[in-house]
Design an enzyme around this catalytic site. Structure first.
Site, PDB file in Angstrom:
ATOM      1  N   TRP A 127      53.253  32.790  45.703  1.00 22.67           N
ATOM      2  CA  TRP A 127      53.288  32.097  46.985  1.00 22.67           C
ATOM      3  C   TRP A 127      54.741  31.801  47.452  1.00 22.67           C
ATOM      4  CZ3 TRP A 127      54.339  26.287  47.809  1.00 22.67           C
ATOM      5  CH2 TRP A 127      53.957  25.733  48.850  1.00 22.67           C
ATOM      6  N   ASP A 208      51.342  25.871  38.420  1.00 24.08           N
ATOM      7  CA  ASP A 208      51.028  25.275  39.815  1.00 24.08           C
ATOM      8  C   ASP A 208      49.364  25.333  40.060  1.00 24.08           C
ATOM      9  OD1 ASP A 208      50.667  24.674  42.526  1.00 24.08           O
ATOM     10  OD2 ASP A 208      51.859  26.481  43.105  1.00 24.08           O
ATOM     11  N   ALA A 210      46.720  24.159  42.659  1.00 26.65           N
ATOM     12  CA  ALA A 210      46.379  23.771  44.061  1.00 26.65           C
ATOM     13  C   ALA A 210      45.003  23.844  44.560  1.00 26.65           C
ATOM     14  CB  ALA A 210      47.374  24.382  44.976  1.00 26.65           C
ATOM     15  N   LYS A 243      43.896  20.804  49.146  1.00 28.58           N
ATOM     16  CA  LYS A 243      42.649  21.337  49.470  1.00 28.58           C
ATOM     17  C   LYS A 243      41.251  20.807  48.828  1.00 28.58           C
ATOM     18  CE  LYS A 243      45.809  24.611  50.380  1.00 28.58           C
ATOM     19  NZ  LYS A 243      47.592  24.529  50.063  1.00 28.58           N
TER      20      LYS A 243
HETATM   21  C1  LMR Z   1      48.993  28.725  51.997  1.00 28.96           C
HETATM   22  O1  LMR Z   1      49.432  29.519  51.225  1.00 28.96           O
HETATM   23  O2  LMR Z   1      48.635  29.256  53.171  1.00 28.96           O
HETATM   24  C2  LMR Z   1      49.154  27.195  51.735  1.00 28.96           C
HETATM   25  O3  LMR Z   1      49.568  26.920  50.800  1.00 28.96           O
HETATM   26  C3  LMR Z   1      49.720  26.368  52.764  1.00 28.96           C
HETATM   27  C4  LMR Z   1      51.250  26.664  52.988  1.00 28.96           C
HETATM   28  O4  LMR Z   1      51.924  25.697  53.121  1.00 28.96           O
HETATM   29  O5  LMR Z   1      51.833  27.849  53.146  1.00 28.96           O
END
Ligand code: LMR
Length: 394
Positions: A127, A208, A210, A243
């Site tokens: 991410w 992590d 989520a 989420k």
């Molecule tokens: C994403 O990866 O789209 C989500 O976790 C929202 C974000 O804040 O990036």
């Protein structure tokens, strides 16, 4: 001071959100930001959340400060949801944070506070916000191989090879389930192998998580987290409720730090509270209170779990449909990885040019690395996406 600021590069995911909003086409499809949407394209407030909010509005008598580490009942409920009985509570320090991102930030702050020389290891890819937060904090960073672009599965041998280079005290950031951005996840055996390696090197896992409940189920998605918690002397966990409770804007999450023994837990707990105080003082409470009410009330909890199951099964159904449409159109099984992936995302393996063409010619928005948000689809738009994928030659 302010005139000397350098312009910020736009956040890729948030910029895509704005581009989609500004696109006048009525048949455009948003597969960008990781927000769950139902078949009507709406991100609903979950039933149990609505009910808990109504009760809370009636029952709450004060908005005075809670604890620096957040509401203890919320922290306990989150500990049980994530860890069950995998580790004794006498070793588990926990603090509420502003969402999962806040927990990532606090976890990296904790690492930097404890050991300036430690390196944080991230999956390649990960991410993007993981990397920008670590860079912003000046944390030494390394990447480990994770995704095999050819098979679209985890490149496990490469991952293990790279993580052999992690030193004792380094932090290895892992996605607990539903890997963002690829959708490819470790098997139970691979988690076991990873646990052995981490035990050998002394590197500390930082999970992590989520998307608990979006992959294979609430307990199944916590398998790796609980396995490591049962074996590692030290571990960090950043968990988000955005989420699985749909409380995105309430900023609800926790940072858990598992201490090596009961004796050191109070020091760890105090440090979490101290770091909260330095960054934002008290964590947000509304979402945390709602989540705690749901987790502690058998009826609300059952209703929440039922709705979460519907969400999860809906996404699995869309994966099956997309893979089957692509099988038909490509006369091959090369897109079957979509059914093996779990969670909201799949990286479909398009080039940046193909991603651009999908956006400009077909009005289909996805992140530049070709991550799609499966929950942005519905049974009508799946065939449209499948045809567009074939048209642009993926
Ligand atoms: C994403 O990866 O789209 C989500 O976790 C929202 C974000 O804040 O990036």
């Amino acid at each position: 001071m302010l005139t000397d600021l350098t312009p910020q590069p736009p956040d890729k995911i948030l910029r895509l959100m704005a581009m989609f909003r500004d696109d006048p086409r009525t048949d455009k499809i948003d597969l960008g930001v990781g927000v769950y949407k139902n078949a009507e394209g709406v991100t609903p407030v979950m039933r149990a959340v609505k009910a808990a909010e109504r009760r809370l509005a009636e029952a709450q008598e004060t908005k005075a400060y809670t604890n620096l580490s957040g509401d203890p009942a919320f922290c306990r409920a989150m500990r049980d949801l994530l860890l069950k009985d995998s580790v004794g509570e006498e070793r588990v320090a926990i603090a509420a944070t502003p969402g999962g991102t806040g927990a990532i930030r606090q976890g990296l702050e904790l690492m930097r506070y404890a050991d300036l020389a430690a390196t944080a290891w991230f999956s390649s890819p990960t991410w993007p916000n993981h990397l920008t937060i670590a860079r912003y904090l000046g944390v030494p960073m390394r990447e480990y191989r994770y995704f095999d672009n050819a098979t679209r599965d985890v490149e496990f041998d490469g991952m293990i090879e790279d993580l052999k280079g992690a030193s004792s005290g380094d932090l290895v950031v892992l996605h607990g389930c539903c890997h963002n951005p690829t959708g490819a996840n470790l098997t139970a055996d691979q988690w076991e192998t990873l646990a052995e390696l981490l035990t050998k090197t002394g590197a500390i896992p930082f999970i992590d998580i989520a998307y608990q409940g979006f992959g294979d189920g609430l307990d199944e998605d916590a398998f790796g987290t609980r396995l490591l918690a049962s074996q590692m002397p030290e571990m960090l966990i950043a968990a988000s409720c955005s989420k699985n409770f749909g409380v995105y804007r309430e900023r609800t999450g926790v940072l858990i730090a598992i201490a090596p023994d009961a004796c050191s837990k109070p020091r760890v707990q105090d440090t979490l509270a101290f770091l909260n105080r330095q960054n934002f003082s008290f964590p947000p409470d509304h979402g945390a209170r709602v989540v705690q009410m749901i987790l502690d009330d058998p009826d609300l909890r059952a209703d929440w779990q039922a709705e979460l199951e519907d969400v999860r099964n809906g996404m699995l159904g869309l994966r099956e449909q997309l893979a089957s449409e692509l099988r038909m159109r490509s006369n091959s099984e090369r897109f079957d990885f979509i059914t093996r992936h779990r969670g909201m995302f799949s990286r479909i393996g398009a080039t940046p040019e193909q991603v651009l063409e999908l956006r400009e010619r077909h009005g289909i928005y996805m992140v530049g690395d070709s991550r799609i948000n499966v929950a942005g689809l519905n049974s009508d738009t799946v065939p449209v996406l499948a045809q567009a994928i074939i048209d642009v030659g993926i």
